[in-house]
Design a protein around this motif. Structure first.
Motif, short mmCIF file in Angstrom:
data_model
loop_
_atom_site.label_atom_id
_atom_site.label_comp_id
_atom_site.label_asym_id
_atom_site.label_seq_id
_atom_site.Cartn_x
_atom_site.Cartn_y
_atom_site.Cartn_z
N THR A 24 1.20 -1.24 -0.35
CA THR A 24 -0.14 0.23 -0.50
C THR A 24 0.60 1.18 -0.11
O THR A 24 0.52 2.18 -0.98
CB THR A 24 -0.85 0.00 1.22
N PRO A 40 -3.17 3.19 4.98
CA PRO A 40 -4.09 2.16 5.33
C PRO A 40 -4.13 0.91 4.89
O PRO A 40 -3.18 1.05 4.50
CB PRO A 40 -5.43 2.81 4.54
N LYS A 42 -5.32 -0.70 2.43
CA LYS A 42 -5.97 -1.62 1.63
C LYS A 42 -5.66 -0.20 0.70
O LYS A 42 -6.25 1.01 1.48
CB LYS A 42 -6.36 -2.01 0.96
MG MG Z 1 -1.57 -3.02 3.13
#
Ligand code: MG
Ligand code: GTP
Length: 185
Positions: A24, A40, A42
């Motif tokens: 991410t 976060p 995702k």
């Molecule tokens: Mg991630």
């Protein structure tokens, strides 16, 4: 011999790899050109329009999070991908071992007919003084669908745009042999 292939009209890049390797962070660093302190689980799917990509092809970048998504979703995303980046952390040997024990077999299972190109991405190069590339070359010899490898850092932004460019290139200009020496008896 002339090998003709249908021109690709879009590229779908999927990032997989063990939890905490920095998938991410890599995506958010690319988009905002700075390292996100709070990540976060995702990232939202990102679409990069053709005119701002080096190869002039619209490109989607897709994150995967084991904490938020199921194995069924993972398999589906692998099947939809035109290239998979397996991210590992250069300071985490387990994440390197899992390339061959887990991720490559899973990608092969989901692309039984035509191999899916793979790029190996060693993240967090800012944390170490050594390179993991020698060990990675050995893995590349074992799996011919691994197009290339690159070490980078989401934190210092080193090689971030290059990594996504390599992924695009793995789809648009694959270097996999059209004739496999192993199978030639
Ligand atoms: Mg991630
Ligand atoms: P999951 O979503 O759990 O699968 O993890 P992930 O692969 O998305 O990793 P994430 O981007 O959440 O990063 C995990 C941790 O590593 C965070 O604390 C990041 O700040 C840190 N991190 C990510 N990239 C780098 C990097 O290049 N260098 C350093 N030093 N830390 C990093």
């Amino acid at each position: 011999m002339v090998v003709k292939s249908t021109p690709k009209r879009s590229v779908r890049i999927l990032l997989v790899g063990d939890s905490g390797v920095g998938k991410t962070s890599l995506i958010l660093s690319l988009v905002s050109e700075e390292f996100p302190e709070n990540v976060p689980p995702k990232a939202e799917e990102i679409t990069i329009p053709a005119d701002v990509t080096p190869e002039q092809v619209p490109t989607n970048i897709v994150d995967f999070s084991t904490s938020e998504q199921t194995d069924i979703e993972l398999n589906e995303q692998i099947r939809r991908a035109s290239v998979v980046c397996i991210v590992y952390a250069v300071d985490d040997d387990d994440s390197i071992d899992r390339i061959t024990s887990h991720w490559m077999p899973l990608i092969r299972q989901n692309h039984p007919d035509t191999p899916c190109p793979v790029v190996l991405v060693g993240n967090k190069i800012d944390l170490v003084e050594y390179s993991t590339i020698d060990g990675i070359f050995e893995i590349m010899e074992e799996f011919s669908e691994i197009e290339t490898c690159i070490e980078c850092s989401a934190k210092t932004l080193k090689n971030i745009s290059e990594m996504f460019y390599y992924a695009q290139k793995a789809v648009l200009h694959p270097t996999s042999p059209i004739y496999s020496v192993e199978k030639a008896d």
